[in-house]
Scaffold this motif. Structure first.
Motif, PDB file in Angstrom:
ATOM      1  N   SER A   6      13.116  11.105  12.407  1.00  0.00           N
ATOM      2  CA  SER A   6      11.676  10.972  12.146  1.00  0.00           C
ATOM      3  C   SER A   6      11.347  11.026  10.661  1.00  0.00           C
ATOM      4  O   SER A   6      10.283  10.560  10.242  1.00  0.00           O
ATOM      5  CB  SER A   6      10.909  12.064  12.892  1.00  0.00           C
ATOM      6  OG  SER A   6      11.267  13.351  12.399  1.00  0.00           O
ATOM      7  N   SER A   7      12.252  11.607   9.865  1.00  0.00           N
ATOM      8  CA  SER A   7      12.002  11.719   8.432  1.00  0.00           C
ATOM      9  C   SER A   7      12.496  10.510   7.635  1.00  0.00           C
ATOM     10  O   SER A   7      12.242  10.413   6.433  1.00  0.00           O
ATOM     11  CB  SER A   7      12.675  12.983   7.883  1.00  0.00           C
ATOM     12  OG  SER A   7      14.095  12.863   7.922  1.00  0.00           O
ATOM     13  N   LEU A   8      13.211   9.593   8.286  1.00  0.00           N
ATOM     14  CA  LEU A   8      13.734   8.429   7.571  1.00  0.00           C
ATOM     15  C   LEU A   8      12.582   7.540   7.109  1.00  0.00           C
ATOM     16  O   LEU A   8      11.572   7.393   7.815  1.00  0.00           O
ATOM     17  CB  LEU A   8      14.680   7.622   8.477  1.00  0.00           C
ATOM     18  CG  LEU A   8      15.990   8.328   8.862  1.00  0.00           C
ATOM     19  CD1 LEU A   8      16.803   7.451   9.816  1.00  0.00           C
ATOM     20  CD2 LEU A   8      16.810   8.684   7.632  1.00  0.00           C
ATOM     21  N   PRO A   9      12.693   6.917   5.946  1.00  0.00           N
ATOM     22  CA  PRO A   9      11.594   6.103   5.402  1.00  0.00           C
ATOM     23  C   PRO A   9      11.326   4.849   6.237  1.00  0.00           C
ATOM     24  O   PRO A   9      12.168   4.388   7.006  1.00  0.00           O
ATOM     25  CB  PRO A   9      12.090   5.745   3.993  1.00  0.00           C
ATOM     26  CG  PRO A   9      13.563   5.907   4.034  1.00  0.00           C
ATOM     27  CD  PRO A   9      13.830   7.006   5.014  1.00  0.00           C
ATOM     28  N   SER A 128      17.677   3.840  -0.091  1.00  0.00           N
ATOM     29  CA  SER A 128      16.454   4.343   0.533  1.00  0.00           C
ATOM     30  C   SER A 128      16.575   5.764   1.047  1.00  0.00           C
ATOM     31  O   SER A 128      15.561   6.382   1.398  1.00  0.00           O
ATOM     32  CB  SER A 128      16.044   3.415   1.693  1.00  0.00           C
ATOM     33  OG  SER A 128      15.791   2.104   1.229  1.00  0.00           O
ATOM     34  N   VAL A 129      17.813   6.304   1.139  1.00  0.00           N
ATOM     35  CA  VAL A 129      18.009   7.632   1.715  1.00  0.00           C
ATOM     36  C   VAL A 129      18.956   8.451   0.841  1.00  0.00           C
ATOM     37  O   VAL A 129      19.751   7.894   0.086  1.00  0.00           O
ATOM     38  CB  VAL A 129      18.591   7.545   3.148  1.00  0.00           C
ATOM     39  CG1 VAL A 129      17.621   6.829   4.074  1.00  0.00           C
ATOM     40  CG2 VAL A 129      19.950   6.846   3.141  1.00  0.00           C
ATOM     41  N   PRO A 130      18.912   9.794   0.951  1.00  0.00           N
ATOM     42  CA  PRO A 130      19.894  10.628   0.235  1.00  0.00           C
ATOM     43  C   PRO A 130      21.276  10.498   0.861  1.00  0.00           C
ATOM     44  O   PRO A 130      21.415  10.062   2.008  1.00  0.00           O
ATOM     45  CB  PRO A 130      19.332  12.046   0.406  1.00  0.00           C
ATOM     46  CG  PRO A 130      18.491  11.982   1.640  1.00  0.00           C
ATOM     47  CD  PRO A 130      17.901  10.599   1.664  1.00  0.00           C
ATOM     48  N   ALA A 131      22.295  10.902   0.114  1.00  0.00           N
ATOM     49  CA  ALA A 131      23.677  10.770   0.581  1.00  0.00           C
ATOM     50  C   ALA A 131      23.920  11.508   1.893  1.00  0.00           C
ATOM     51  O   ALA A 131      24.718  11.069   2.725  1.00  0.00           O
ATOM     52  CB  ALA A 131      24.636  11.276  -0.499  1.00  0.00           C
ATOM     53  N   ILE A 136      23.636   8.742   9.548  1.00  0.00           N
ATOM     54  CA  ILE A 136      22.610   8.521  10.561  1.00  0.00           C
ATOM     55  C   ILE A 136      21.790   7.263  10.258  1.00  0.00           C
ATOM     56  O   ILE A 136      21.351   6.558  11.164  1.00  0.00           O
ATOM     57  CB  ILE A 136      21.696   9.764  10.697  1.00  0.00           C
ATOM     58  CG1 ILE A 136      20.882   9.670  11.988  1.00  0.00           C
ATOM     59  CG2 ILE A 136      20.795   9.933   9.485  1.00  0.00           C
ATOM     60  CD1 ILE A 136      20.137  10.945  12.320  1.00  0.00           C
ATOM     61  N   THR A 137      21.614   6.955   8.966  1.00  0.00           N
ATOM     62  CA  THR A 137      20.859   5.748   8.590  1.00  0.00           C
ATOM     63  C   THR A 137      21.588   4.491   9.031  1.00  0.00           C
ATOM     64  O   THR A 137      20.995   3.612   9.678  1.00  0.00           O
ATOM     65  CB  THR A 137      20.631   5.712   7.070  1.00  0.00           C
ATOM     66  OG1 THR A 137      19.796   6.806   6.699  1.00  0.00           O
ATOM     67  CG2 THR A 137      19.970   4.410   6.643  1.00  0.00           C
ATOM     68  N   TYR A 138      22.860   4.385   8.682  1.00  0.00           N
ATOM     69  CA  TYR A 138      23.617   3.198   9.091  1.00  0.00           C
ATOM     70  C   TYR A 138      23.851   3.177  10.598  1.00  0.00           C
ATOM     71  O   TYR A 138      23.906   2.115  11.218  1.00  0.00           O
ATOM     72  CB  TYR A 138      24.940   3.123   8.326  1.00  0.00           C
ATOM     73  CG  TYR A 138      24.755   2.733   6.877  1.00  0.00           C
ATOM     74  CD1 TYR A 138      24.412   1.440   6.529  1.00  0.00           C
ATOM     75  CD2 TYR A 138      24.902   3.675   5.865  1.00  0.00           C
ATOM     76  CE1 TYR A 138      24.221   1.087   5.197  1.00  0.00           C
ATOM     77  CE2 TYR A 138      24.711   3.326   4.531  1.00  0.00           C
ATOM     78  CZ  TYR A 138      24.371   2.037   4.208  1.00  0.00           C
ATOM     79  OH  TYR A 138      24.171   1.685   2.890  1.00  0.00           O
ATOM     80  N   GLY A 139      23.970   4.362  11.195  1.00  0.00           N
ATOM     81  CA  GLY A 139      24.100   4.407  12.648  1.00  0.00           C
ATOM     82  C   GLY A 139      22.856   3.916  13.350  1.00  0.00           C
ATOM     83  O   GLY A 139      22.926   3.173  14.328  1.00  0.00           O
ATOM     84  N   LEU A 140      21.678   4.336  12.838  1.00  0.00           N
ATOM     85  CA  LEU A 140      20.417   3.863  13.418  1.00  0.00           C
ATOM     86  C   LEU A 140      20.294   2.359  13.276  1.00  0.00           C
ATOM     87  O   LEU A 140      19.890   1.663  14.233  1.00  0.00           O
ATOM     88  CB  LEU A 140      19.240   4.555  12.726  1.00  0.00           C
ATOM     89  CG  LEU A 140      17.848   4.051  13.122  1.00  0.00           C
ATOM     90  CD1 LEU A 140      17.561   4.354  14.585  1.00  0.00           C
ATOM     91  CD2 LEU A 140      16.772   4.655  12.220  1.00  0.00           C
TER      92      LEU A 140
END
Length: 397
Positions: A6-9, A128-131, A136-140
């Motif tokens: 939910s916190s992802l941009p 767009s995201v911290p390390a 989880i970003t690439y997984g999403l």
């Protein structure tokens, strides 16, 4: 995990939704390609190998080109939009192809678009995201991409069930293609102050990359030699008795599993070793292709093997990219993804050519065993060499 999601941009979610819509079109057609080539254009496994090998090699080369250019120009949106535009225009034209050479040209255009958009998109996600949130970003992103790969085959199965001709199904791809381009136009590049460091000139070399990254590319290239076109898996399933109308459902099953498990498995890699995630998944791939070499598999076993293949994809698609972002020096993220995409894709040309030649000349058993052997060797290389401590400070690849 849900709090992190939910916190992802918004950019991460928008890119994921774009991939979902695009893959709905792409994967509606993908499981039909071997059927269309074999039943309408009378092309065999060798032609499939040439088409997919050339198409994926083209995509890989331009992934490097676009990645290097993005590091220099700091402009990702234009390449993403243009890449989706090429793909959206090309796919429906397969309906008008009169030979497999025409399909080759169209697939070339489609994969050119993929090549131009992939590295800029991956770099934009990394910026767009911290390390700590890369896994989880690439997984999403991969989960949403694979959600489209569930919707697409289901649409294809429905259209086949109501007796829509194969050619007409290809024309339907124009609608999601147009929606994808419209959504891509809504993307925004990150503020320039976040991207101030980077090369002052175009560079196509691996200079400045850590030795672990260079070794990782070698392992990725060897594994890619085993990773021929998925069309061969679908062709093999059809030969082993899966009805034509169930082929899209089989592909949808893979994508559904990848969608469900892609995000949580990639999120786990933010807490544990990405290296071992990848090694275990590559080992599962070796088992899958070895199993597919047997000719007495039942349909139940086939669906089980394809389910395992979905888990393999879930455990690697996001994690492999997160590892690239971890290893990439600051300011060279696009170039790092370009080299990764090049090495993982350029080998698909010899992989598909060799696999197609073995499949048609000596039979599917030797083709699938060849892939199983190459992937097994890649696992050994990844575990024993890629992250081996440097003995000498000046050690190079």
């Amino acid at each position: 995990m849900f709090k992190t999601l939910s916190s992802l941009p918004k950019t991460v979610w928008l890119i994921g939704f774009i991939s979902l819509v695009n893959d709905s079109a792409s994967e509606m057609l993908y499981p039909l390609m071997p059927l269309y080539l074999a039943s309408v254009l009378m092309a065999g496994p060798k032609a499939i190998g040439i088409i997919e090998g050339v198409a994926e090699a083209t995509s890989s080369l331009f992934k490097l080109v676009s990645g290097v250019i993005v590091d220099r120009t700091k402009n990702t949106k234009v390449w993403i939009v243009f890449g989706y535009l090429l793909a959206g225009m090309g796919r429906p034209l397969i309906a008008f192809a009169s030979s497999w050479l025409g399909v080759l040209l169209i697939r070339f255009t489609d994969r050119l678009g993929k090549g131009l958009r992939s590295s800029p998109r991956d770099a934009l996600l990394a910026e767009s995201v911290p390390a700590s949130h890369r896994g989880i970003t690439y997984g999403l992103h991969r989960s949403m991409d694979n959600a489209g790969a569930v919707i697409g085959p289901l649409l294809a199965a429905y259209l086949l069930a109501i007796n829509v001709p194969l050619k007409e199904i290809f024309l339907w791809a124009v609608i999601p293609g147009a929606i994808t381009v419209g959504l891509a136009l809504c993307l925004k590049d990150p503020p320039r102050e976040k991207l101030t460091s980077g090369p002052t000139r175009f560079t196509w070399s691996l200079n400045g990359m850590p030795v672990e990254f260079k070794r990782y590319l070698v392992a990725v290239g060897l594994f890619a030699l085993s990773n021929s076109s998925d069309m061969f898996l679908l062709l093999r399933a059809r030969e082993l008795g899966v009805p034509q109308e169930q082929i899209p459902l089989l592909w949808a099953c893979i994508s559904l599993i990848t969608t469900v498990f892609g995000t949580p498995l990639s999120a786990l890699s933010d807490r544990f070793s990405r290296k071992y995630f990848i090694a275990i998944a590559w080992g599962a791939y070796a088992l899958i292709y070895t199993a597919m070499s047997y000719s007495d598999l039942t349909i139940a076993w086939l669906f089980g093997i394809f389910a395992l293949y979905g888990l393999f994809k879930a455990a690697t698609e996001g994690v492999e990219k997160a590892l690239v972002a971890d290893l990439a020096p600051k300011g060279l993220t696009g170039t790092a993804f370009g080299w990764f995409n090049l090495c993982s894709g350029i080998m698909l040309l010899p992989a598909s050519l060799v696999f197609g030649w073995l499949y048609e000349s000596t039979g599917p058993t030797s083709a699938f065993l060849f892939s199983g052997l190459c992937s097994g060797l890649a696992v050994l290389l990844l575990v024993s060499w890629v992250f081996k401590p440097k003995i000498v400070a000046s050690e190079t690849l």
